[in-house]
Structures are given as structure tokens and as C-alpha cells.
Design a protein around this motif. Structure first.
Motif, short mmCIF file in Angstrom:
data_model
loop_
_atom_site.label_atom_id
_atom_site.label_comp_id
_atom_site.label_asym_id
_atom_site.label_seq_id
_atom_site.Cartn_x
_atom_site.Cartn_y
_atom_site.Cartn_z
N ASP A 1 -8.64 -7.43 -2.71
CA ASP A 1 -7.81 -7.31 -1.51
C ASP A 1 -6.32 -7.45 -1.80
O ASP A 1 -5.52 -7.55 -0.88
CB ASP A 1 -8.26 -8.32 -0.46
N PHE A 2 -5.96 -7.50 -3.08
CA PHE A 2 -4.56 -7.46 -3.51
C PHE A 2 -4.39 -6.18 -4.31
O PHE A 2 -4.36 -6.19 -5.54
CB PHE A 2 -4.19 -8.69 -4.35
N ALA A 3 -4.32 -5.08 -3.59
CA ALA A 3 -4.28 -3.76 -4.23
C ALA A 3 -3.04 -3.62 -5.10
O ALA A 3 -1.93 -3.92 -4.66
CB ALA A 3 -4.29 -2.68 -3.16
N TYR A 4 -3.24 -3.17 -6.33
CA TYR A 4 -2.13 -2.86 -7.23
C TYR A 4 -1.85 -1.37 -7.05
O TYR A 4 -2.49 -0.52 -7.65
CB TYR A 4 -2.52 -3.21 -8.66
N LEU A 5 -0.90 -1.05 -6.17
CA LEU A 5 -0.68 0.33 -5.74
C LEU A 5 -0.32 1.31 -6.87
O LEU A 5 -0.79 2.45 -6.84
CB LEU A 5 0.36 0.37 -4.63
N PRO A 6 0.49 0.92 -7.88
CA PRO A 6 0.75 1.89 -8.96
C PRO A 6 -0.53 2.34 -9.66
O PRO A 6 -0.64 3.50 -10.05
CB PRO A 6 1.66 1.11 -9.91
N ALA A 7 -1.53 1.46 -9.76
CA ALA A 7 -2.80 1.84 -10.40
C ALA A 7 -3.64 2.69 -9.46
O ALA A 7 -4.33 3.62 -9.90
CB ALA A 7 -3.57 0.60 -10.83
N ARG A 8 -3.60 2.39 -8.17
CA ARG A 8 -4.38 3.18 -7.21
C ARG A 8 -3.87 4.61 -7.11
O ARG A 8 -4.61 5.52 -6.80
CB ARG A 8 -4.37 2.51 -5.85
N ALA A 9 -2.58 4.78 -7.36
CA ALA A 9 -1.99 6.12 -7.32
C ALA A 9 -2.16 6.83 -8.68
O ALA A 9 -1.56 7.88 -8.90
CB ALA A 9 -0.51 6.02 -6.96
N ASP A 10 -2.97 6.25 -9.57
CA ASP A 10 -3.19 6.77 -10.92
C ASP A 10 -1.89 6.92 -11.70
O ASP A 10 -1.77 7.76 -12.59
CB ASP A 10 -3.94 8.11 -10.88
N HIS A 11 -0.91 6.09 -11.34
CA HIS A 11 0.38 6.11 -12.04
C HIS A 11 0.26 5.40 -13.40
O HIS A 11 0.79 5.86 -14.39
CB HIS A 11 1.43 5.45 -11.15
N ILE A 12 -0.45 4.26 -13.39
CA ILE A 12 -0.71 3.49 -14.62
C ILE A 12 -2.07 2.84 -14.52
O ILE A 12 -2.69 2.83 -13.46
CB ILE A 12 0.38 2.41 -14.85
#
Length: 191
Positions: free
Chosen positions: A57-68
Motif C-alpha cells: 500500500d506504499f506504491a513506488y510509482l516510478p516502478a509501477r510506470a515501468d520506469h525503473i
């Protein structure tokens, strides 16, 4: 009476000096790092109770966007800092630890703190390195599913370029929590 120095003694002393110099220098640098570590942060004494949501529930948004990848912090000087654990897990553990250390009870299931990690980067092209963390925090009342509090917290922290990544990450998250605890809206939501 003049004392004669043996050649072997001089070699041994020189060897000890060569071996001790790096240790003495590292001791100096560690004491300097220690001055900037989370142990020296002014601890806010919080009141209130809540629970901290699971790492998912603490989304790491750069990873969710397939950025890293989920275990990588963007770094300007190289491709990234790769951790053993995912960033959301590391950040969530430090949030829970920091809140508990500040005096909050974190076993109250009526109010849950979650959030999204929008940015976590380090710029270490120059010294000192600049760590940036932006987290959007959300406190939810579990009975009504009502959002009781939300804020975006952006912190920037300078750290020695060659410090431990673990120390720099912990100190940066601690600074974010110190900012959160200083928000009267957050205190009202968890009391």
C-alpha cells in the motif's frame, strides 16, 4: 647516550603507519557521518495512534510506470542504487520505526497510514549528494473508508557522497516523517 635504531624497527613502524592511516581517516569520516545520521535528529514526541499499511500500500510509482525496477533508486551519477529489498518495503519499515520512535502507537487498526512514493532520487554528481523523496501520505478511517488526512511531503537532504546508502535512505525517510509529524492536520487525524 644515543639510542641506535634498528632497520627492522623502522620498517615495522612505517608499516604500522601505512596501515593505520586509512583506519584513522575512516574513523574521522564515520564520526562526520554520524553527525548527520538519524540518531541525531531531534525526535518529535507524537501522540496518537494508527497503523501503518503493508508495503504493497506504499506504491513506488516510478516502478509501477515501468520506469525503473522496484528495488532501484534513480541516481544521476550511475544507473541507480540497487537495494536487496524493494523501495516500498524499505520505506514502509522506516516509516513504522520512525513513528514508533516518535511516540505514536502503531497498532490502532481504526486509522491506517498508506501512501505513494512519487519520487526517490539521489544526485551525487557533486559532493554532497542530494537525496530527494516525495511521498503522498493518506490516513484512512477503516470503518467508513473516509480519507481523514492527505498531504504530499517533499524533502531534500544533503549527505556525504560516499556515505552508506542505508544511512542516507533512513535519514531521508526520517526527515519526511519529521515533516509529517509537524503537520497539525496529521496530528488531528490520528487523535
Amino acid at each position: 647516550m644515543a639510542r641506535a635504531h634498528s632497520p627492522l624497527g623502522a620498517v615495522v613502524l612505517r608499516g604500522c603507519g601505512v596501515m593505520m592511516l586509512p583506519l584513522m581517516l575512516s574513523a574521522c569520516s564515520w564520526s562526520w557521518f554520524g553527525l548527520n545520521s538519524s540518531a541525531t535528529h531531534a525526535k518529535a514526541h507524537g501522540t496518537g495512534s494508527l497503523s501503518v499499511a503493508p508495503a504493497d500500500d506504499f506504491a513506488y510509482l516510478p516502478a509501477r510506470a515501468d520506469h525503473i525496477s522496484p528495488n532501484r533508486i534513480e541516481n544521476t551519477a550511475m544507473t541507480g542504487i540497487v537495494l536487496k529489498d524493494d523501495i516500498n518495503e524499505v520505506v514502509r519499515k522506516r516509516i513504522a520505526y520512525s513513528l514508533r520512535s516518535a511516540g505514536f502507537r502503531i497498532d490502532d487498526r481504526r486509522r491506517v497510514l498508506s501512501g505513494s512514493i512519487e519520487t526517490f532520487t539521489v544526485d551525487d554528481m557533486r559532493s554532497p549528494a542530494l537525496w530527494t523523496l516525495k511521498i503522498r501520505y493518506v490516513v484512512i478511517d477503516t470503518a467508513t473508508q473516509r480519507v481523514m488526512f492527505t498531504t504530499a511531503c517533499t524533502v531534500k537532504r544533503k549527505a556525504p557522497k560516499f556515505t552508506s546508502n542505508t544511512i542516507a535512505i533512513e535519514d531521508t525517510v526520517q526527515l519526511s516523517i519529521d515533516t509529517l509529524i509537524g503537520d497539525p492536520g496529521f496530528i488531528k487525524a490520528v487523535n
